[in-house]
Design an enzyme around this catalytic site. Structure first.
Site, PDB file in Angstrom:
ATOM      1  N   ALA A  33      -0.397  -8.948  37.942  1.00 53.63           N
ATOM      2  CA  ALA A  33      -0.353  -9.499  36.753  1.00 53.63           C
ATOM      3  C   ALA A  33       0.170  -8.762  35.442  1.00 53.63           C
ATOM      4  CB  ALA A  33      -1.991 -10.065  36.342  1.00 53.63           C
ATOM      5  N   GLU A  74      -2.559 -21.587  55.541  1.00 52.16           N
ATOM      6  CA  GLU A  74      -4.011 -20.747  55.671  1.00 52.16           C
ATOM      7  C   GLU A  74      -4.989 -21.722  55.372  1.00 52.16           C
ATOM      8  OE1 GLU A  74      -3.632 -17.838  52.445  1.00 52.16           O
ATOM      9  OE2 GLU A  74      -2.807 -16.455  53.857  1.00 52.16           O
ATOM     10  N   ARG A 100     -13.193 -20.787  53.004  1.00 49.95           N
ATOM     11  CA  ARG A 100     -13.783 -19.602  52.856  1.00 49.95           C
ATOM     12  C   ARG A 100     -15.097 -19.742  53.050  1.00 49.95           C
ATOM     13  NH1 ARG A 100      -9.596 -15.744  49.826  1.00 49.95           N
ATOM     14  NH2 ARG A 100      -8.211 -15.635  51.381  1.00 49.95           N
ATOM     15  N   ARG A 108     -11.939 -20.541  45.303  1.00 51.98           N
ATOM     16  CA  ARG A 108     -10.522 -20.197  45.311  1.00 51.98           C
ATOM     17  C   ARG A 108      -9.938 -20.861  46.681  1.00 51.98           C
ATOM     18  NH1 ARG A 108      -6.871 -15.229  46.480  1.00 51.98           N
ATOM     19  NH2 ARG A 108      -8.680 -14.934  47.797  1.00 51.98           N
ATOM     20  N   HIS A 151     -15.062 -13.116  51.492  1.00 49.19           N
ATOM     21  CA  HIS A 151     -13.957 -13.278  52.626  1.00 49.19           C
ATOM     22  C   HIS A 151     -14.854 -13.112  53.671  1.00 49.19           C
ATOM     23  CE1 HIS A 151     -10.849 -13.016  55.102  1.00 49.19           C
ATOM     24  NE2 HIS A 151     -10.031 -13.128  54.070  1.00 49.19           N
ATOM     25  N   HIS A 190     -15.046 -10.780  47.838  1.00 50.82           N
ATOM     26  CA  HIS A 190     -13.406 -10.602  47.889  1.00 50.82           C
ATOM     27  C   HIS A 190     -12.889 -10.788  46.447  1.00 50.82           C
ATOM     28  CE1 HIS A 190      -9.661 -10.742  49.733  1.00 50.82           C
ATOM     29  NE2 HIS A 190      -9.558 -12.123  49.721  1.00 50.82           N
TER      30      HIS A 190
END
Ligand SMILES: Cc1cc2nc3c(=O)[nH]c(=O)nc-3n(C[C@H](O)[C@H](O)[C@H](O)COP(=O)(O)OP(=O)(O)OC[C@H]3O[C@@H](n4cnc5c(N)ncnc54)[C@H](O)[C@@H]3O)c2cc1C
Length: 526
Positions: free
Chosen positions: A17, A114, A285, A381, A236, A346
């Site tokens: 970022a 994913e 997740r 997320r 995670h 995570h």
């Protein structure tokens, strides 16, 4: 070096970022990038999986938006989501122009898949995407004359008009601890950008690097900015479980390429995900992490196993060269044996409340990357959506700063440490670090209850009193600054969790197991 410096833009953080914003702004602005360790330290360099963008044949923006909204469990902001998804391909194009060597197949970008994505849309550089991107960025930044790099500079606090008793409240700059001189330096600029990453270090087990102590979130809160959705911490599901290794993540892509989660032989050695979710190992997740947590508690086991050994040896070595090599060093041949794994903190989905221009509540202060809440991630997320968020909002912030110039702030007094002494008891700091991380893990982890949250808040208050005393009486050190920030972030997480009387996405409460209709984000106001 003078104890006071002045730039057009201050950027705190040298992750994807911060560095992206610096490169966008450098053609027109004198930029300082301050970072508390070396340039490459941070989560960005650790990202393995990749970056999500609609680039494959048959894939659509609508599908990427839908997948993100599904993962966000009713709390992702549709406008912010569309904004990121639609700008993602140009971010990838920009990285390719900079020279990032993305993996290709037959002359085309190789797109992997994913969990939670309904199409192959993850661009990657084998299984070390973040390191390759970060390396390329750093090479460019080092060659750019308008960017001043200040390593080992830790943000202490933002300087605001309000704190200085001025009639107009705005961000005037910041104080930073320069570790080479052990002095606090004053930085003044019309624009300040926080790009300080997440807060995984608030938990005992985390996949995050040591830099992830929530400094930007804490500083923005102290400066009067709202924070949103801090209860949503992503765990995670698959961090390597090994006594001598801290924070080594086994990427989601291992499950994407057919990896299966198994109980240890002592508990039957069977595959368990199909009993928890129809998508099995490809479920989002939070579902996978909770399933592992459930199985570990049910069987009283220390870890579960992730097995990719049924795939051909060449396939495993080609797709996961780094994980293969790292595990082999530890005596685990992943082409033949399953990998021991546990869940670990995570990703910080919430953060400093920002808009599509990455503006915070304070004039002159922007926030981007994991430290910001943009509305994209909602209650969870979607994998590989965060690096792209860093880049899209780095572009937004640059465009906004170019379009809305602000005057240089007036002179501000330097940091006053004339009444403090050197701390003689550093053990208090390390003890409090350990205590905080352990009770956050035990009381505010994957499954929460009202009682545990109350307990955590009580302990946080005790720690805050001690830490405040330290901060007021002793010279600041990086450890102390990080602890002060972590404990504040812990408070924000607990207060946000207490405010949510339902279970949704990453927040699961035994006292409120159901989801409520019409959910809203949790916004705390200082
Ligand atoms: C192991 C791992 C794997 C991941 N894999 C993926 C993936 O495959 N795809 C994906 O999209 N996302 C992934 N993520 C998430 C993603 O890497 C991060 O969300 C993203 O890199 C955040 O970038 P950032 O620039 O906001 O922060 P970071 O890259 O963490 O950078 C933060 C910077 O701020 C600096 N800093 C912090 N506090 C201060 C302070 N007080 N003063 C000065 N400097 C400070 C740090 O030193 C650092 O330079 C992964 C994360 C981890 C930990």
């Amino acid at each position: 070096m003078s104890n006071s410096q002045e730039f057009d833009v201050l950027i705190v953080g040298s992750g994807l970022a911060g560095l992206s914003a610096a490169l966008h702004l450098a053609p027109t602005h004198r930029v300082a990038v301050l970072t508390k360790r070396a340039m490459s330290d941070g989560s960005s360099g650790w990202a393995q999986g990749g970056i999500a963008a609609v680039l494959g044949e048959g894939d659509t923006f609508a599908s990427h938006v839908d997948d993100t909204l599904v993962a966000g469990a009713g709390l992702s902001d549709p406008e912010a989501t569309r904004f990121v998804v639609e700008h993602a391909p140009e971010s990838i194009a920009w990285l390719r122009e900079l020279g990032v060597p993305f993996s290709e197949e037959d002359g085309q970008l190789h797109l992997t898949r994913e969990g939670g994505h309904s199409a192959r849309r993850i661009v990657h550089v084998t299984d070390a995407t973040g390191a390759a991107v970060q390396r390329t960025m750093i090479e460019h930044v080092r060659r750019t004359p308008n960017i001043t790099l200040l390593e080992h500079h830790t943000l202490v606090d933002l300087i605001t008009g309000k704190k200085r008793g001025m009639p107009v409240n705005r961000c005037l700059g910041l104080y930073a601890l320069d570790e080479s001189t052990d002095e606090v330096v004053t930085f003044r600029a019309p624009h300040t950008i926080l790009a300080t990453g997440g807060a995984g270090k608030v938990y005992l087990y985390t996949t995050n690097p040591d830099t992830a102590t929530g400094d930007g979130i804490a500083a923005a809160w102290r400066a009067g900015c709202r924070v949103t959705n801090m209860e949503f911490i992503q765990f995670h599901p698959t961090c390597l479980y090994h006594p001598s290794v801290k924070s080594y993540l086994i990427t989601e892509a291992v499950r994407g390429e057919g990896g299966r989660l198994l109980l240890p032989q002592s508990a039957g050695g069977t595959r368990f995900m199909p009993q928890h979710d129809a998508r099995a190992e490809l479920a989002p997740r939070d579902i996978v992490a909770r399933a592992i947590d459930f199985e570990m508690k049910k069987h009283g086991i220390d870890c579960v196993y992730l097995d990719i050994s049924h795939q051909p040896e060449a396939f495993v070595k080609e797709h996961f060269p780094n994980i293969y090599a790292r595990c082999l060093e530890l005596g685990i041949d992943i082409t033949k044996q399953p990998i021991p794994v546990v869940p670990a903190a995570h990703y910080t989905c919430g953060g400093i409340h920002t808009d599509l221009n990455a503006r915070t509540d304070l004039t002159g202060l922007h926030a981007i990357g994991e430290t910001a809440y943009t509305g994209l991630h909602g209650a969870n997320r979607l994998a590989s959506n965060s690096l792209v968020e860093c880049m899209v909002f780095a572009r937004s912030v640059a465009t906004d700063i170019m379009a809305t110039p602000l005057p240089l702030p007036p002179e501000v007094p330097g940091w006053d440490d004339s009444r403090v002494t050197d701390a003689d008891e550093s053990v208090v700091i390390s003890h409090n670090w350990d205590e905080l991380r352990r009770f956050m893990w035990d009381y505010v982890g994957i499954v929460r209850t009202n009682k545990r949250l109350e307990r955590a808040l009580h302990r946080i208050a005790l720690l805050q009193r001690e830490i405040h005393e330290f901060y007021a009486n002793f010279h600041v050190t990086r450890d102390l600054l990080e602890l002060r920030n972590l404990v504040l972030v812990a408070e924000l997480i607990v207060r946000s969790a207490q405010a949510r009387h339902e279970s949704r996405g990453l927040h699961f409460s035994r006292d409120y197991p159901e989801a409520m209709p019409n959910p809203l984000p949790t916004t705390l106001v200082p």
